[in-house]
Enzyme design. Structure first.
Site, short mmCIF file in Angstrom:
data_model
loop_
_atom_site.label_atom_id
_atom_site.label_comp_id
_atom_site.label_asym_id
_atom_site.label_seq_id
_atom_site.Cartn_x
_atom_site.Cartn_y
_atom_site.Cartn_z
N LYS A 1 1.30 -113.87 5.44
CA LYS A 1 2.18 -114.77 4.68
C LYS A 1 1.76 -116.24 4.72
O LYS A 1 2.27 -117.04 3.91
CB LYS A 1 3.62 -114.66 5.20
CG LYS A 1 4.31 -113.39 4.77
CD LYS A 1 4.67 -113.43 3.30
CE LYS A 1 5.12 -112.11 2.74
NZ LYS A 1 4.29 -111.58 1.68
N HIS B 1 -4.91 -104.37 -4.94
CA HIS B 1 -4.47 -103.24 -4.12
C HIS B 1 -3.04 -102.87 -4.52
O HIS B 1 -2.20 -103.73 -4.72
CB HIS B 1 -4.49 -103.61 -2.63
CG HIS B 1 -5.88 -103.67 -2.04
ND1 HIS B 1 -6.12 -103.67 -0.70
CD2 HIS B 1 -7.09 -103.72 -2.65
CE1 HIS B 1 -7.42 -103.72 -0.48
NE2 HIS B 1 -8.04 -103.77 -1.65
N TYR C 1 -2.51 -100.68 8.65
CA TYR C 1 -1.80 -101.27 9.78
C TYR C 1 -1.47 -100.12 10.72
O TYR C 1 -0.75 -99.19 10.34
CB TYR C 1 -0.49 -101.92 9.33
CG TYR C 1 -0.66 -103.21 8.55
CD1 TYR C 1 -1.00 -103.22 7.20
CD2 TYR C 1 -0.44 -104.45 9.18
CE1 TYR C 1 -1.13 -104.41 6.50
CE2 TYR C 1 -0.58 -105.64 8.47
CZ TYR C 1 -0.91 -105.62 7.14
OH TYR C 1 -1.04 -106.79 6.45
N PRO D 1 0.05 -113.65 11.87
CA PRO D 1 -0.70 -113.15 10.71
C PRO D 1 -0.28 -111.79 10.16
O PRO D 1 -0.65 -111.44 9.05
CB PRO D 1 -2.15 -113.09 11.22
CG PRO D 1 -2.04 -113.05 12.71
CD PRO D 1 -0.79 -113.76 13.07
N TYR E 1 6.40 -107.76 1.22
CA TYR E 1 4.94 -107.85 1.35
C TYR E 1 4.31 -108.31 0.05
O TYR E 1 3.46 -109.20 0.02
CB TYR E 1 4.35 -106.50 1.79
CG TYR E 1 2.95 -106.61 2.36
CD1 TYR E 1 1.90 -107.05 1.57
CD2 TYR E 1 2.68 -106.28 3.68
CE1 TYR E 1 0.61 -107.18 2.08
CE2 TYR E 1 1.40 -106.40 4.21
CZ TYR E 1 0.37 -106.85 3.39
OH TYR E 1 -0.89 -106.98 3.91
C1 PHB Z 1 -6.99 -110.31 6.61
O1 PHB Z 1 -7.58 -109.69 5.72
O2 PHB Z 1 -7.56 -111.15 7.31
C2 PHB Z 1 -5.57 -110.00 6.86
C3 PHB Z 1 -4.90 -109.13 6.02
C4 PHB Z 1 -3.58 -108.82 6.26
C5 PHB Z 1 -2.92 -109.37 7.34
C6 PHB Z 1 -3.58 -110.27 8.17
C7 PHB Z 1 -4.90 -110.59 7.94
O3 PHB Z 1 -1.64 -109.04 7.59
#
Ligand code: PHB
Length: 392
Positions: free
Chosen positions: A298, A72, A201, A294, A383
């Protein structure tokens, strides 16, 4: 039993450490309370930062990740009425990979098995002893009920927040920092093609939502819910309705496609850091020493970075050079605190608390991060992942 490095915990940190040590001729035994099936099927986050991918590639663990994972360029950040793409490759020259932690653990398990690594699953009563001496040991009851003592030169705790290793650092020497957030995540897995090419997000007055994925036919989505929420209160229809609202179904022609939900769980949100990450012949890595919420994905990446620093330190220590081992805790904690800040910042920017002043600050921050190249680059740098060994 005797080995050079006794590793407590067969999650990604423990298995990767045994792999890195073996590449330098150091022998280890990995012990784990859960079964191999449990470890290899638990649902975890799915984003690998670029330094994690580089490390896995460099030790021959990247083959399936490149074949089945998805690269990505960035993520989408949105709030009602607006969706913005942050392109990490343009901003900082680094991408991220979508590849589940579950898959990383499977690849590690297979690689260790092929190399004849001893991994003992299904143990109980695990205890760590004599870490203040140069002959530490781990004792446990094996799956057959026999008491076992594993003597080692070094013990490494990769056993998460509930394992015994953290507690083997004497209380008077330990310092901890902790933040509990006033919300949790309801996470689902669904058998439906993702409605987005990259992660979304979403800030929303009803609470944060996120759209992630596991493959071309499996989606992973999250909703902010109150802490301790009972999943029984969330029917499939209620979940999809809430996701549609918060993710902006219908906005600029975008549609969220619902599908059969195969897994539902509630994840607590917590930040935790413990220092030191070394006491005598005991070293801690990953969740045994620190927990991140989460948001920002990280957790696994931090564990990989810890182990990437610890392996060369242990190899040198076993040859009589203690310098890297002596600085491991300070070196690792510099990067841990950077990721702790980033995870806290992403979390507090995106989750709603009901406070109208906070909401305006969050929206202002989101507008700045998505409109200023400096703001966007700051998010992207953190990130996409800072180098292993980053001191900041
Ligand atoms: C996930 O794909 O489970 C996932 C991805 C990004 C995050 C948290 C969880 O910030």
């Amino acid at each position: 039993m005797r080995t050079q490095v006794a590793i407590v915990g067969a999650g990604p940190a423990g298995l990767l450490l045994s792999h890195l040590l073996a590449a330098d001729g150091v022998e280890s035994v990995v012990v784990e309370t859960r079964s191999r099936g449990y470890v290899e099927s638990r649902v975890r986050a799915g984003i690998l930062e670029s330094s994690t991918v580089e490390l896995l590639d460099s030790v021959g663990l990247g083959e399936r990740l490149h074949r089945e994972g998805d690269e990505h360029r960035g993520i989408y950040l949105q709030w009602p009425g607006e969706r913005h793409h942050l392109d990490f490759v343009d901003l900082v020259g680094r991408s991220i990979w979508l590849y589940g932690q579950t898959e990383v653990t499977l690849d590690l398990g297979r690689a260790r098995e092929a190399a004849g690594q001893q991994v003992v699953y299904g143990i109980s009563d695990t205890a760590v002893h004599d870490v203040g001496t140069d002959h530490p040991s781990v004792t446990y009851t094996d799956a057959g009920g026999a008491s076992v003592r594993l003597d080692a030169d070094v013990v490494v705790g990769c056993d998460g927040s509930f394992g015994p290793s953290r507690g083997a650092v004497p209380e008077r020497l330990r310092r901890t920092w902790e933040r509990t957030y006033p919300y949790a995540w309801l996470g689902i897995l669904a058998d439906v093609a993702p409605s987005t090419d990259e992660l979304i997000y979403a800030w929303h007055p009803d609470g944060f939502a996120m759209h992630s994925m596991r493959s071309a036919s499996v989606s992973r989505l999250y909703l902010q819910v109150p802490p301790g929420e009972d999943v029984a209160r969330w029917s499939d229809d209620r979940i999809w309705d809430e996701l549609a609202t918060r993710l902006g179904h219908g906005q600029d022609g975008w549609a969220l496609t619902p599908g059969p939900i195969t897994d539902k769980s509630v994840l607590p949100m917590r930040s935790f850091v413990m220092e030191p990450m070394r006491h005598g012949r005991l070293f801690l890595a990953g969740d045994a020493a620190h927990i991140v919420p989460p948001t920002g994905a990280k957790g696994l990446n931090l564990a990989v970075a810890d182990v990437g620093m610890l392996a060369p330190a242990l190899v040198a220590l076993l040859k009589g050079d203690e310098r890297l081992a002596d600085s491991y805790s300070d070196d690792a904690l510099r990067r841990v605190w950077r990721c702790t800040h980033f995870s806290w910042w992403m979390t507090t920017m995106l989750h709603t608390s009901g406070d109208p002043f906070d909401e305006q600050l969050q929206l202002s921050q989101l507008r700045w991060v998505t409109s200023s190249e400096a703001g966007a680059a700051g998010l992207a740098e953190n990130y996409a992942g800072l180098p292993i060994g980053y001191r900041g």
